[in-house]
Design a protein around this motif. Structure first.
Motif, PDB file in Angstrom:
ATOM      1  N   PHE A 118       0.837  -1.208   0.000  1.00  0.00           N
ATOM      2  CA  PHE A 118       0.000   0.000   0.000  1.00  0.00           C
ATOM      3  C   PHE A 118       0.869   1.253   0.000  1.00  0.00           C
ATOM      4  CE2 PHE A 118      -2.261   3.273   2.535  1.00  0.00           C
ATOM      5  CZ  PHE A 118      -3.332   3.490   1.676  1.00  0.00           C
ATOM      6  N   LYS A 119       0.529   2.170  -0.905  1.00  0.00           N
ATOM      7  CA  LYS A 119       1.243   3.442  -0.969  1.00  0.00           C
ATOM      8  C   LYS A 119       0.562   4.431  -0.046  1.00  0.00           C
ATOM      9  CE  LYS A 119       3.201   6.742  -4.261  1.00  0.00           C
ATOM     10  NZ  LYS A 119       3.306   7.133  -5.691  1.00  0.00           N
ATOM     11  N   THR A 120       1.275   4.883   0.982  1.00  0.00           N
ATOM     12  CA  THR A 120       0.699   5.751   2.003  1.00  0.00           C
ATOM     13  C   THR A 120       0.585   7.194   1.513  1.00  0.00           C
ATOM     14  OG1 THR A 120       2.831   6.267   3.009  1.00  0.00           O
ATOM     15  CG2 THR A 120       1.699   4.283   3.776  1.00  0.00           C
ATOM     16  N   ASN A 121      -0.039   8.031   2.335  1.00  0.00           N
ATOM     17  CA  ASN A 121      -0.265   9.428   1.955  1.00  0.00           C
ATOM     18  C   ASN A 121       1.038  10.198   1.766  1.00  0.00           C
ATOM     19  OD1 ASN A 121       0.156  11.390   4.574  1.00  0.00           O
ATOM     20  ND2 ASN A 121      -0.354   9.300   5.144  1.00  0.00           N
ATOM     21  N   ASP A 122       2.112   9.732   2.404  1.00  0.00           N
ATOM     22  CA  ASP A 122       3.395  10.433   2.248  1.00  0.00           C
ATOM     23  C   ASP A 122       4.274   9.814   1.161  1.00  0.00           C
ATOM     24  OD1 ASP A 122       4.052   8.091   3.488  1.00  0.00           O
ATOM     25  OD2 ASP A 122       4.984   9.011   5.257  1.00  0.00           O
ATOM     26  N   GLY A 123       3.681   8.935   0.356  1.00  0.00           N
ATOM     27  CA  GLY A 123       4.399   8.375  -0.782  1.00  0.00           C
ATOM     28  C   GLY A 123       5.189   7.124  -0.509  1.00  0.00           C
ATOM     29  N   LYS A 124       5.236   6.664   0.731  1.00  0.00           N
ATOM     30  CA  LYS A 124       5.963   5.448   1.059  1.00  0.00           C
ATOM     31  C   LYS A 124       5.094   4.223   0.781  1.00  0.00           C
ATOM     32  CE  LYS A 124       8.694   7.682   4.703  1.00  0.00           C
ATOM     33  NZ  LYS A 124       9.021   7.686   6.160  1.00  0.00           N
ATOM     34  N   THR A 125       5.731   3.082   0.575  1.00  0.00           N
ATOM     35  CA  THR A 125       5.003   1.830   0.378  1.00  0.00           C
ATOM     36  C   THR A 125       5.198   0.938   1.588  1.00  0.00           C
ATOM     37  OG1 THR A 125       5.239   1.935  -2.035  1.00  0.00           O
ATOM     38  CG2 THR A 125       4.736  -0.211  -1.074  1.00  0.00           C
ATOM     39  N   VAL A 126       4.097   0.493   2.162  1.00  0.00           N
ATOM     40  CA  VAL A 126       4.152  -0.388   3.330  1.00  0.00           C
ATOM     41  C   VAL A 126       3.428  -1.679   3.006  1.00  0.00           C
ATOM     42  CG1 VAL A 126       4.266   1.520   4.970  1.00  0.00           C
ATOM     43  CG2 VAL A 126       2.040   0.588   4.322  1.00  0.00           C
ATOM     44  N   GLN A 127       3.814  -2.734   3.709  1.00  0.00           N
ATOM     45  CA  GLN A 127       3.119  -4.018   3.574  1.00  0.00           C
ATOM     46  C   GLN A 127       2.050  -4.105   4.654  1.00  0.00           C
ATOM     47  OE1 GLN A 127       6.038  -7.197   3.619  1.00  0.00           O
ATOM     48  NE2 GLN A 127       6.089  -7.232   1.382  1.00  0.00           N
ATOM     49  N   VAL A 128       0.808  -4.188   4.215  1.00  0.00           N
ATOM     50  CA  VAL A 128      -0.307  -4.328   5.145  1.00  0.00           C
ATOM     51  C   VAL A 128      -0.576  -5.820   5.300  1.00  0.00           C
ATOM     52  CG1 VAL A 128      -2.711  -3.721   5.631  1.00  0.00           C
ATOM     53  CG2 VAL A 128      -1.244  -2.141   4.351  1.00  0.00           C
ATOM     54  N   PRO A 129      -0.547  -6.342   6.529  1.00  0.00           N
ATOM     55  CA  PRO A 129      -0.652  -7.791   6.725  1.00  0.00           C
ATOM     56  C   PRO A 129      -1.990  -8.373   6.286  1.00  0.00           C
ATOM     57  CG  PRO A 129      -0.837  -6.640   8.819  1.00  0.00           C
ATOM     58  CD  PRO A 129      -0.433  -5.613   7.810  1.00  0.00           C
ATOM     59  N   ASP A 182      -3.702  -2.359  -5.861  1.00  0.00           N
ATOM     60  CA  ASP A 182      -3.701  -3.707  -5.278  1.00  0.00           C
ATOM     61  C   ASP A 182      -5.100  -4.179  -4.906  1.00  0.00           C
ATOM     62  OD1 ASP A 182      -1.912  -5.730  -5.092  1.00  0.00           O
ATOM     63  OD2 ASP A 182      -0.919  -5.056  -3.279  1.00  0.00           O
ATOM     64  N   GLY A 183      -6.080  -3.749  -5.702  1.00  0.00           N
ATOM     65  CA  GLY A 183      -7.453  -4.203  -5.498  1.00  0.00           C
ATOM     66  C   GLY A 183      -8.288  -3.325  -4.593  1.00  0.00           C
ATOM     67  N   ILE A 184      -7.707  -2.259  -4.059  1.00  0.00           N
ATOM     68  CA  ILE A 184      -8.432  -1.377  -3.137  1.00  0.00           C
ATOM     69  C   ILE A 184      -9.177  -0.278  -3.884  1.00  0.00           C
ATOM     70  CG2 ILE A 184      -8.123   0.350  -1.304  1.00  0.00           C
ATOM     71  CD1 ILE A 184      -5.818  -1.367  -0.293  1.00  0.00           C
ATOM     72  N   GLY A 185      -8.623   0.168  -4.990  1.00  0.00           N
ATOM     73  CA  GLY A 185      -9.218   1.285  -5.696  1.00  0.00           C
ATOM     74  C   GLY A 185      -8.722   2.603  -5.139  1.00  0.00           C
ATOM     75  N   ASN A 186      -9.434   3.684  -5.445  1.00  0.00           N
ATOM     76  CA  ASN A 186      -8.983   5.024  -5.072  1.00  0.00           C
ATOM     77  C   ASN A 186      -9.879   5.712  -4.052  1.00  0.00           C
ATOM     78  OD1 ASN A 186      -6.731   5.009  -6.912  1.00  0.00           O
ATOM     79  ND2 ASN A 186      -8.212   5.246  -8.577  1.00  0.00           N
ATOM     80  N   THR A 187     -10.828   4.988  -3.479  1.00  0.00           N
ATOM     81  CA  THR A 187     -11.683   5.528  -2.416  1.00  0.00           C
ATOM     82  C   THR A 187     -11.521   4.654  -1.194  1.00  0.00           C
ATOM     83  OG1 THR A 187     -13.290   6.460  -3.983  1.00  0.00           O
ATOM     84  CG2 THR A 187     -14.056   6.059  -1.732  1.00  0.00           C
ATOM     85  N   TYR A 188     -10.980   5.226  -0.114  1.00  0.00           N
ATOM     86  CA  TYR A 188     -10.663   4.404   1.057  1.00  0.00           C
ATOM     87  C   TYR A 188     -10.330   5.287   2.255  1.00  0.00           C
ATOM     88  CZ  TYR A 188      -5.993   5.567  -0.650  1.00  0.00           C
ATOM     89  OH  TYR A 188      -4.886   6.252  -1.107  1.00  0.00           O
ATOM     90  N   VAL A 309     -10.907   0.100   4.607  1.00  0.00           N
ATOM     91  CA  VAL A 309     -10.193   0.795   5.682  1.00  0.00           C
ATOM     92  C   VAL A 309      -8.861   0.087   5.851  1.00  0.00           C
ATOM     93  CG1 VAL A 309     -10.195   1.440   8.118  1.00  0.00           C
ATOM     94  CG2 VAL A 309     -12.360   1.395   6.842  1.00  0.00           C
ATOM     95  N   ILE A 310      -7.782   0.777   5.538  1.00  0.00           N
ATOM     96  CA  ILE A 310      -6.433   0.193   5.608  1.00  0.00           C
ATOM     97  C   ILE A 310      -5.784   0.631   6.912  1.00  0.00           C
ATOM     98  CG2 ILE A 310      -4.182   0.015   4.500  1.00  0.00           C
ATOM     99  CD1 ILE A 310      -7.052   1.285   2.437  1.00  0.00           C
ATOM    100  N   VAL A 311      -5.481  -0.339   7.755  1.00  0.00           N
ATOM    101  CA  VAL A 311      -4.835  -0.050   9.038  1.00  0.00           C
ATOM    102  C   VAL A 311      -3.433  -0.647   9.009  1.00  0.00           C
ATOM    103  CG1 VAL A 311      -4.979  -0.281  11.543  1.00  0.00           C
ATOM    104  CG2 VAL A 311      -7.094  -0.157  10.174  1.00  0.00           C
ATOM    105  N   TYR A 312      -2.433   0.197   9.257  1.00  0.00           N
ATOM    106  CA  TYR A 312      -1.052  -0.278   9.239  1.00  0.00           C
ATOM    107  C   TYR A 312      -0.245   0.378  10.341  1.00  0.00           C
ATOM    108  CZ  TYR A 312      -0.176   4.143   6.806  1.00  0.00           C
ATOM    109  OH  TYR A 312      -0.095   5.470   6.480  1.00  0.00           O
TER     110      TYR A 312
END
Length: 312
Positions: A118-129, A182-188, A309-312
Motif C-alpha cells: 500500500f502506498k501511504t499518503n506520504d508516498g511510502k510503500t508499506v506491507q499491510v498484513p 492492489d485491489g483497493i481502488g482510489n476511495t478508502y 479501511v487500511i490499518v497499518y
C-alpha cells in the motif's frame, strides 16, 4: 478426452420375467421346477451402450471461457474433466480438476485476506498484513458447479462475478471491480497507528483527515492491522462491550462506523482528554479509533458502507 467401454461380465441376478413365465405354465402342477435364468449384460455393440458412448463423445470438445475480472481462462473438458459417465439419460461428473484450477485462480487474483503493498499518503510503500475482511474470493464449489453446468449445456462463456464471496457483515465480496491500488481502488480510509492519524480519499483525492487515538498497546488491545471495510454506520449509537479494566461498558456516541468483525470502528469520544500522539501506548482505546468530537461528523459523512479501511 477418451471414451472407453467396460467389457460386460455375466452376473448372478435372476431374470425375474423369464422365471415368472416358467412359473405361469406350471403353477397348477403338483410340482413346480424352474430352470435358472440370469439377466444378461448389455453388449458393447448394443444401441443403448452406443448411445451412451456418443453422449460422452459430445462432451469431448466442450470448453468454457471463464472470465475473472479482465482475465479469461479457457476451461476445457479435455483438460479438466477426468471421469464422467452417462447413465439413465443423465451425465454424471465423477472426477474433475476444477477445484484445483479455481484455487489457482484465487491465488493469482483474489484479494480476500491477502497481504497488500500500500502506498501511504506520504508516498511510502508499506506491507499491510493479511487477515482483514475486505476483498473477494471465488467460492470454489459454486464456481465448479457453474462451470460443470456450462459444460453440460454447451454454454461457452461465464463471468466469475456470480461466484465471488466476502467475509464479515457483507458476505457478497467487495472490490471485484477495483483493478487499481492492489485491489483497493482510489476511495478508502487510511489509518496509521504510528502517526495516529486517519485520511479519507475519494477518487484519489483527500477529502478529510483527523488525529485519532487507537487501541491501547500496553494491554494488547491494539487496533488490528489489515484491510477492513466500513460494515455499517449509525448516528447516534450506543456502544457496548468490554476492555481492560472495564468488563462491561455502555456509552453513547453521536457517530459510529464499524470496520472490524471484532467491534472496532470510528467514533467520537467526548470523554477523552488525552489526545497525544503517544496516548495509544498506555492510554489507548479498547481497539477503536477514537476521533475528536469536532472532527467526527466530517469523518462520518465522508465514509460509505463497504469502503475499504487500511490499518497499518
Amino acid at each position: 478426452g477418451k471414451v472407453s467401454i467396460t467389457a460386460p461380465k455375466n452376473g448372478n441376478q435372476y431374470d425375474v420375467a423369464q422365471l415368472l413365465k416358467q412359473y405361469e405354465k406350471q403353477q397348477y402342477l403338483p410340482k413346480v421346477k424352474l430352470a435358472v435364468k440370469y439377466l444378461q449384460p448389455l453388449k458393447a455393440s448394443s444401441s443403448q451402450v452406443q448411445k451412451e458412448k456418443q453422449k460422452l463423445l459430445e462432451l469431448k470438445p466442450r470448453m468454457v471461457t471463464y472470465q475473472v475480472q479482465q482475465t479469461k481462462y479457457n476451461l476445457s473438458t479435455k483438460d479438466l474433466l477426468k471421469k464422467a459417465v452417462y447413465q439413465n439419460g443423465k451425465y454424471y461428473f465423477v472426477e474433475t480438476n476444477l477445484n484445483d484450477k479455481i484455487n489457482q485462480i484465487n491465488q493469482k487474483q483474489a484479494t480476500l485476506g491477502k497481504q497488500i503493498n500500500f502506498k501511504t499518503n506520504d508516498g511510502k510503500t508499506v506491507q499491510v498484513p493479511s487477515g482483514g475482511t475486505y476483498g473477494w474470493s471465488l467460492n470454489t464449489n459454486q464456481a465448479a458447479n457453474h462451470i460443470e453446468k456450462a459444460w453440460l449445456t454447451n454454454n461457452n462463456s461465464l463471468n466469475a462475478k456470480a461466484d465471488i464471496y466476502g467475509k464479515g457483515y457483507l458476505t457478497y465480496g467487495l472490490g471485484y471491480d477495483n483493478l487499481t491500488n492492489d485491489g483497493i481502488g482510489n476511495t478508502y480510509a487510511e489509518v496509521s497507528i504510528a502517526a495516529q492519524q486517519v485520511w479519507l480519499y475519494k477518487d484519489g483525492q483527500q477529502v478529510a483527515t483527523s488525529n485519532i487515538v487507537t487501541g491501547k498497546h500496553s494491554t494488547g488491545e491494539d487496533t488490528p492491522k489489515g484491510v477492513w471495510y466500513i460494515m455499517y454506520k449509525q448516528s447516534p449509537s450506543v456502544l457496548k462491550g468490554s476492555e481492560a479494566g472495564n468488563a462491561n461498558y455502555s456509552v453513547k456516541v453521536n457517530y459510529w462506523a464499524q470496520f472490524t468483525s471484532s467491534g472496532c470502528g470510528f467514533h467520537d469520544a467526548s470523554w477523552r482528554t488525552n489526545w497525544d500522539k503517544t496516548a495509544y501506548l498506555n492510554d489507548g482505546s479498547g481497539g477503536c479509533a477514537n476521533t475528536p468530537s469536532d472532527k467526527m461528523a466530517n469523518i462520518y459523512n465522508n465514509l460509505s458502507q463497504g469502503e475499504p479501511v487500511i490499518v497499518y
